[in-house]
Each structure stands twice: as structure tokens, then as C-alpha cells.
Design an enzyme around this catalytic site. Structure first.
Site, PDB file in Angstrom:
ATOM      1  N   GLY A 296       1.101  -1.379   0.126  1.00 50.98           N
ATOM      2  CA  GLY A 296      -0.119  -0.011   0.004  1.00 50.98           C
ATOM      3  C   GLY A 296       1.001   1.484   0.369  1.00 50.98           C
ATOM      4  O   GLY A 296       1.552   1.100   0.320  1.00 50.98           O
TER       5      GLY A 296
ATOM      6  N   CYS B 214       5.977  -0.174   7.810  1.00 50.63           N
ATOM      7  CA  CYS B 214       5.261   1.263   6.726  1.00 50.63           C
ATOM      8  C   CYS B 214       6.593   1.360   5.981  1.00 50.63           C
ATOM      9  O   CYS B 214       7.419   2.034   6.098  1.00 50.63           O
ATOM     10  CB  CYS B 214       5.332   2.074   7.595  1.00 50.63           C
ATOM     11  SG  CYS B 214       4.512   3.928   7.037  1.00 50.63           S
TER      12      CYS B 214
ATOM     13  N   HIS C 180      -4.638   1.623   7.948  1.00 48.37           N
ATOM     14  CA  HIS C 180      -3.306   2.028   7.921  1.00 48.37           C
ATOM     15  C   HIS C 180      -2.675   3.554   6.761  1.00 48.37           C
ATOM     16  O   HIS C 180      -2.284   4.344   6.796  1.00 48.37           O
ATOM     17  CB  HIS C 180      -2.426   0.694   7.437  1.00 48.37           C
ATOM     18  CG  HIS C 180      -1.030   1.052   7.265  1.00 48.37           C
ATOM     19  ND1 HIS C 180       0.180   1.149   8.384  1.00 48.37           N
ATOM     20  CD2 HIS C 180      -0.301   1.824   6.094  1.00 48.37           C
ATOM     21  CE1 HIS C 180       0.919   1.594   8.250  1.00 48.37           C
ATOM     22  NE2 HIS C 180       1.257   2.687   6.637  1.00 48.37           N
ATOM     23  N   GLU C 181      -3.260   3.057   5.172  1.00 51.06           N
ATOM     24  CA  GLU C 181      -3.287   4.667   4.458  1.00 51.06           C
ATOM     25  C   GLU C 181      -3.946   5.102   4.472  1.00 51.06           C
ATOM     26  O   GLU C 181      -4.073   6.523   4.646  1.00 51.06           O
ATOM     27  CB  GLU C 181      -3.485   3.436   2.724  1.00 51.06           C
ATOM     28  CG  GLU C 181      -2.813   2.135   2.266  1.00 51.06           C
ATOM     29  CD  GLU C 181      -1.562   2.682   2.729  1.00 51.06           C
ATOM     30  OE1 GLU C 181      -0.786   4.091   2.448  1.00 51.06           O
ATOM     31  OE2 GLU C 181      -0.477   1.342   3.175  1.00 51.06           O
TER      32      GLU C 181
ATOM     33  N   HIS D 270      -2.561   7.834   6.615  1.00 48.72           N
ATOM     34  CA  HIS D 270      -1.554   8.547   5.926  1.00 48.72           C
ATOM     35  C   HIS D 270      -2.446  10.053   5.506  1.00 48.72           C
ATOM     36  O   HIS D 270      -1.682  11.193   5.458  1.00 48.72           O
ATOM     37  CB  HIS D 270      -0.861   8.263   5.051  1.00 48.72           C
ATOM     38  CG  HIS D 270       0.471   7.364   5.564  1.00 48.72           C
ATOM     39  ND1 HIS D 270       1.296   7.609   5.901  1.00 48.72           N
ATOM     40  CD2 HIS D 270       0.172   5.699   5.544  1.00 48.72           C
ATOM     41  CE1 HIS D 270       2.251   6.170   6.432  1.00 48.72           C
ATOM     42  NE2 HIS D 270       2.067   5.122   6.217  1.00 48.72           N
TER      43      HIS D 270
END
Length: 175
Positions: free
Chosen positions: A46, A99, A141-142, A145
Site C-alpha cells: 500500500g 510502513c 493504515h493508508e 497517512h
């Protein structure tokens, strides 16, 4: 297309909140292609646009899950434009996350096991799906960001400090 540099902590750009992608964004097809090239080269599953210094609400994901007896990864690239997450499950799931912006550091993070996601893909098609498993974890998770949040923000201060020390040491060694 191009393989772009991935920003690493402590770069302050990673803390910026991304802005919505405009419907008439002419740069979008090239940006998406560059993001996939960059993610596959890293290698990762990702990548959010902010990780390459572009503060747009865009992320690409490909879990590259193995299928069949030959166990070769099957690519299923997915593009999430202006994603919105809602309805997190009460059930939680823990994954050992890593990450691309925090290289060589992994830690267990607990997140909702499933979420509802709404987004537009690269063709302009709207999606509204309940995601679970690894895809739900990766999307969350993305999405973090896009909000200026790193997976280490979900950890204790001690573990965050350990991650920072490890990455900074690795960066010094690469120079």
C-alpha cells in the site's frame, strides 16, 4: 512511468492532512501509475500519495496474495480516490504492521476488524463496500497517512521512540 522517492520519518510532510482529489485532475493517471511503480519497487502492499510528497487523498493497494499451488503472488491493484471510512466493527484485529515511510520497523497494531469504505476508483466509478481482513487493515493504515497519522502513533511512546532510533540509524548507514 517513474519510481519516486518515498518520504521517511521524521519528514514533516508525512504529518500533513491530504486534500481531496479534484474530479478534473489531469495529473491523476500518471500519479497513480507512478505510485504503483513506486510501491511495487519498494516492495510494499500500500502507498498513500503523501508518502511521495503529494498531499492528495489518494492511495493505491495491492495485497499481492498468493493463490494456487505455484504460490506466485497475484496482482490485484486497487485505487482509492477520496476514500471515506465509517462503521468500524467492534471486533478488533491485530496485525504486525510495517510502513514504507518507516523502513525496517514492524509492530503489532490493533484496529477494527472491518470497516465500511466509500471511494472512487481511477475510472470514476463509485464504490461502497464493507472491507475486512488484511484489506481492511491496509486501507485503515493508508487512510491514517491521509490524515497525517503514522502507524507508530498507535503504539506506546517507548515503541515509537525505538522505531525512530532504528530508522534514523538506518538512514545514517545508507548515506
Amino acid at each position: 512511468m517513474a519510481i519516486l522517492p518515498i518520504l521517511e520519518i521524521p519528514d514533516p510532510i508525512l504529518r500533513e492532512i491530504s486534500v481531496p482529489v479534484a474530479p478534473d485532475d489531469a495529473d491523476l493517471p500518471r500519479l497513480i501509475a507512478d505510485m504503483f511503480d513506486t510501491m511495487y519497487d519498494a516492495p510494499g502492499i500500500g502507498l498513500a500519495a503523501i508518502q511521495i510528497g503529494v498531499a492528495k487523498r489518494l492511495m493505491v493497494i495491492d495485497l499481492q496474495e498468493e493463490e494456487g499451488e505455484d504460490e506466485k503472488p497475484v496482482r490485484r491493484p486497487r485505487v482509492f480516490i477520496n476514500p471515506v471510512l465509517s462503521e468500524p466493527s467492534e471486533e478488533l484485529s491485530a496485525y504486525n504492521e510495517g510502513c514504507l515511510s518507516i523502513p525496517e520497523y514492524y509492530a503489532e497494531v490493533t484496529r477494527p476488524a472491518s470497516v465500511r469504505a466509500q471511494w472512487t476508483d481511477e475510472t470514476g466509478a463509485a464504490h461502497d463496500e464493507r472491507l475486512d481482513g488484511m484489506l481492511a487493515t491496509c486501507v485503515q493504515h493508508e487512510m491514517d497517512h491521509l490524515e497525517g497519522v503514522l502507524f507508530t502513533d498507535h503504539l506506546s511512546k517507548l515503541k515509537r521512540d525505538m522505531a525512530m532510533k532504528k530508522v534514523l540509524k538506518s538512514q545514517r548507514l545508507r548515506r
